[in-house]
Design a protein around this motif. Structure first.
Motif, short mmCIF file in Angstrom:
data_model
loop_
_atom_site.label_atom_id
_atom_site.label_comp_id
_atom_site.label_asym_id
_atom_site.label_seq_id
_atom_site.Cartn_x
_atom_site.Cartn_y
_atom_site.Cartn_z
N GLN A 98 0.71 -1.06 -0.04
CA GLN A 98 0.04 -0.01 -0.07
C GLN A 98 0.89 1.22 0.04
OE1 GLN A 98 -2.24 0.85 3.54
NE2 GLN A 98 -4.32 1.24 2.28
N ALA A 99 2.11 1.33 0.90
CA ALA A 99 2.85 2.41 0.92
C ALA A 99 3.54 2.55 -0.31
CB ALA A 99 3.87 2.26 1.99
N LEU A 100 4.12 1.35 -0.91
CA LEU A 100 4.89 1.60 -2.23
C LEU A 100 4.10 1.94 -3.43
CD1 LEU A 100 7.75 -0.45 -3.23
CD2 LEU A 100 5.81 -0.90 -4.78
N VAL A 101 2.85 1.39 -3.41
CA VAL A 101 1.91 1.79 -4.38
C VAL A 101 1.54 3.31 -4.50
CG1 VAL A 101 -0.55 1.65 -5.56
CG2 VAL A 101 0.75 -0.60 -5.17
N GLY A 102 1.30 3.71 -3.27
CA GLY A 102 0.72 5.12 -3.05
C GLY A 102 1.97 6.15 -3.40
N ASP A 103 3.16 5.67 -3.02
CA ASP A 103 4.21 6.53 -3.13
C ASP A 103 4.83 6.55 -4.72
OD1 ASP A 103 6.66 7.96 -2.00
OD2 ASP A 103 8.07 6.40 -2.77
N VAL A 104 4.65 5.45 -5.28
CA VAL A 104 4.92 5.59 -7.05
C VAL A 104 4.06 6.34 -7.59
CG1 VAL A 104 5.22 4.37 -8.92
CG2 VAL A 104 6.25 3.18 -6.73
N PHE A 105 2.68 6.17 -7.10
CA PHE A 105 1.59 7.01 -7.61
C PHE A 105 1.87 8.48 -7.66
CE2 PHE A 105 -2.47 9.13 -7.48
CZ PHE A 105 -3.07 9.10 -8.69
N ARG A 106 2.13 8.87 -6.13
CA ARG A 106 2.30 10.29 -6.15
C ARG A 106 3.48 11.00 -6.94
NH1 ARG A 106 1.06 8.78 -1.12
NH2 ARG A 106 3.13 8.36 -0.70
N LEU A 119 -5.87 7.16 -8.71
CA LEU A 119 -5.61 5.81 -7.93
C LEU A 119 -6.80 5.16 -7.40
CD1 LEU A 119 -3.55 3.89 -6.47
CD2 LEU A 119 -3.41 5.68 -4.70
N LEU A 120 -7.43 4.24 -8.02
CA LEU A 120 -8.72 3.80 -7.89
C LEU A 120 -9.03 3.12 -6.38
CD1 LEU A 120 -10.26 2.46 -11.13
CD2 LEU A 120 -10.04 4.86 -10.07
N ALA A 121 -8.05 2.29 -6.23
CA ALA A 121 -8.07 1.57 -4.85
C ALA A 121 -6.57 1.25 -4.77
CB ALA A 121 -8.86 0.20 -5.16
N ASN A 122 -6.49 1.00 -3.13
CA ASN A 122 -5.01 0.75 -2.67
C ASN A 122 -5.20 0.10 -1.47
OD1 ASN A 122 -2.30 0.68 -2.63
ND2 ASN A 122 -2.01 2.80 -1.98
N GLU A 123 -5.22 -1.34 -1.61
CA GLU A 123 -5.74 -1.97 -0.51
C GLU A 123 -4.35 -2.24 0.34
OE1 GLU A 123 -8.89 -4.67 -0.99
OE2 GLU A 123 -7.71 -6.33 0.07
N ARG A 156 -5.20 4.85 -14.83
CA ARG A 156 -5.78 4.38 -13.92
C ARG A 156 -4.92 3.06 -13.16
NH1 ARG A 156 -10.54 4.60 -16.67
NH2 ARG A 156 -11.84 6.45 -16.43
N LEU A 157 -4.48 3.53 -11.92
CA LEU A 157 -3.93 2.39 -11.00
C LEU A 157 -4.97 1.95 -9.98
CD1 LEU A 157 -1.16 0.95 -10.69
CD2 LEU A 157 -0.72 3.14 -9.11
N SER A 158 -4.96 0.42 -9.84
CA SER A 158 -5.63 -0.02 -8.53
C SER A 158 -4.95 -1.19 -8.17
CB SER A 158 -7.16 -0.29 -9.08
OG SER A 158 -7.16 -1.33 -9.78
#
Ligand code: ADP
Length: 250
Positions: A98-106, A119-123, A156-158
């Motif tokens: 979750q942290a990694l996806v959020g970071d790359v996305f930002r 970012l549609l979902a980030n479980e 879109r990333l999810s």
């Protein structure tokens, strides 16, 4: 029996050898282009650079950007060379996806102004993985989505649980870009493979190296990740990554 096994072994060695030779020749070929461009501009600068401010500026910028392309290409070649020699090291640890996806996305969102990134979902999910290469893999898919989607498009990333299996995380990267024809879809993971450059150029994109997805595939394989491609030319592309989740027993 033994002779058959032996022959198969020889065949495999020969195949590996042929592939290696092709890799070296393709790589040299790719490196020749930027060098030729850089030499051309250097030559122009030495003739006219002193007399014309605009020529000077243009030449220096072109050399800088071409050198940057070349550096990126070399980094990718070195990665694959290390991978082939089994020297590419992975430090697998329990990784907070979750942290990694959020970071790359930002980071991508800040770098890309001309597209809508969502970012549609980030479980929350923990996976046993190497942080550096996982990040690299995710970036390759996102950068491609941006690269092959005309300005104004949506990416879109999810990240969510796989619908069919709770022990798996499903990461999706979707774009509304130029798409990939059915017959090309399995080839895009090959080294140096690019879909007909005239079409990608139309989308206003400079030609890439054709190495990104082969690196992403290598990283995915090392993590037991399965990749699926779905695409409609002219409509968009969706890459789905199925990542096995770490089962933590307490
Ligand atoms: P490149 O450096 O050319 O982008 P890749 O190995 O990353 O190399 O991708 C290989 C080819 O697959 C690209 O040249 C492009 O034709 C196609 N491709 C990859 N991602 C996408 C996408 N999201 N949409 C359309 N085409 C794509």
């Amino acid at each position: 029996e033994l002779a058959v096994t032996f022959n198969r072994m020889l065949e495999r060695i020969q195949q590996g050898f042929d592939q290696q030779q092709r890799f070296v020749s393709d790589a040299s070929h790719e490196l020749r282009t930027p060098v030729t461009v850089i030499r051309g501009y250097a030559d122009m600068l030495s003739r006219w650079g002193r007399h014309d401010e605009e020529t000077l500026q243009e030449g220096l910028e072109a050399i800088g950007s071409e050198a940057e392309n070349m550096q990126e290409l070399i980094e990718k070649l070195l990665f694959l060379a290390r991978a082939d020699q089994k020297r590419q090291i992975l430090h697998k640890e329990l990784l907070d996806m979750q942290a990694l996806v959020g970071d790359v996305f930002r980071k991508m969102q800040m770098a890309v102004g001309s597209h809508h990134l969502q970012l549609l979902a980030n479980e929350p999910a923990m996976v046993l993985a190497d942080k550096v290469t996982m990040r690299q893999m995710l970036r390759i898919f996102l950068e491609n989505a941006v690269k092959y989607t005309p300005a104004g498009g949506v990416i879109r990333l999810s990240s969510s649980r796989c619908p069919e299996n709770a022990g798996c995380l499903e990461l999706m990267i979707e774009d509304t870009g130029i798409g990939i024809a059915e017959e090309e879809q399995e080839k895009i993971f090959q080294r140096f493979y690019r879909v007909d450059s005239s079409r990608t150029k139309e989308a206003g994109q400079p030609g890439g190296t054709g190495l990104g997805l082969s690196i992403a595939k290598w990283i995915a394989d090392r993590h037991g990740i399965k990749i699926r491609v779905e695409s409609q030319p002219g409509a968009g592309t969706r890459f789905t990554l199925k990542i096995p989740l770490q089962v933590v027993r307490l």
